[in-house]
Design a protein around this motif. Structure first.
Motif: not given
Length: 316
Positions: A167-171
């Motif tokens: 999620t962090i990487a996508r964000t």
């Protein structure tokens, strides 16, 4: 004594006494025989009882060893279920099998007290080992359950962490893309002028020029403000597209190739500019060195492969 007396009564008494003595002797003999028979019967009964007791003890020991064998085999299967092996259990099962063969080989009544005690003591020792191994297996199962729970919890945490990282990487990717888009430079106030062979600069609000008079093309513009874009050296590219769509390109006049939308493209000129977010003015001056084609020309300005702006001019 009167010679005329009859002696017969005395003779009869002797016979009676003789018969009484004979009967008494016979009765005595019968009594002894009866006693001996009674003693023999009692002894036989005691021997039969002893044999039955021995046979009962033998059957009891056989059943006890069969139960021990079954329990040791159960323990072996439980260890295999835990992914473990135990050579000592294999040896114990072999020992119990050997004892069973010996026990089953005894004939009726031949299982002595000494043998009973020997096998009984061996069974007690085996049962003690069996209980200890059961405790060890129970502890192993408990440890495995604890380890399984910890592993499952750890996997769940790892999955959650992976999801969080994803999620962090996508964000971050989305934010990076937004920052990348937001940091793109834009050009403002793009103007085209021509420089004649007499080195005179001419411009036209209609952006229409006579082709025969064009010696050079001059493009001026300024970089718009952008607080997101880092202050650093930027590579600014200019492309002049002729009416047929071909880019003017000449290595000797500063042309080359760069990447646009993942594909290689020709550019007409390039210059490196230290961007300072001051709406700085820039210009390109291009000399084709040959007669320009008549028709609608397009000027495109790029930075980092991204289009900053464009305009057109017409040569007639």
């Amino acid at each position: 004594m009167d010679p005329n007396e009859n002696p017969e009564p005395r003779s009869n008494n002797s016979k009676v006494l003789l018969w009484v003595a004979l009967v008494a002797v016979l009765l005595g003999i019968n009594g002894v025989l009866f006693y001996l028979n009674q003693q023999k019967g009692q002894k036989n009964e005691e021997l039969t009882t002893e044999v039955k007791a021995k046979d009962s003890k033998l059957e009891e020991q056989i059943k006890q060893y069969e139960a021990l064998k079954a329990d040791f085999e159960r323990q072996s299967q439980e260890l295999q279920g835990l992914g473990l092996s135990n050579d000592s259990l294999v040896a114990k099962i072999a020992t119990v099998n050997a004892d069973l063969l010996k026990l089953r080989s005894f004939k009726a009544g031949s299982f002595s007290i000494a043998q009973q005690n020997l096998f009984k003591q061996r069974a007690v020792n085996l049962e003690g080992q069996l209980r200890k191994k059961d405790d060890d297996i129970a502890q192993l199962k408990k440890d495995n359950e604890t380890l399984y729970t910890e592993t499952t919890t750890l996997k769940e945490r790892q999955n959650k962490l992976s999801d969080t990282i994803s999620t962090i990487a996508r964000t971050n990717q989305e934010l990076s893309e937004k920052v990348s888009v937001a940091s793109r430079l834009q050009s403002e106030n793009i103007k085209v002028a021509i420089i004649t062979s007499k080195n005179k600069e001419q411009d036209d609000d209609q952006d229409e020029f006579k082709a025969r008079r064009v010696e050079k093309v001059k493009v001026t513009f300024n970089l718009s403000r952008n607080d997101v874009s880092p202050k650093e050296t930027k590579a600014i590219y200019m492309r002049i597209l002729e009416p047929d769509g071909a880019a003017l390109y000449n290595l000797s006049t500063g042309g080359g190739t760069f990447t646009v939308d993942g594909q290689e493209a020709f550019y007409t000129q390039k210059q490196d500019v230290v961007y300072d977010n001051s709406k700085q003015n820039l210009d390109f001056v291009y000399a084709k060195g040959a007669e320009y084609k008549k028709g609608l020309h397009t000027v495109e300005l790029y930075e980092s492969g991204q289009l900053m702006g464009k305009t057109t001019f017409t040569l007639k």
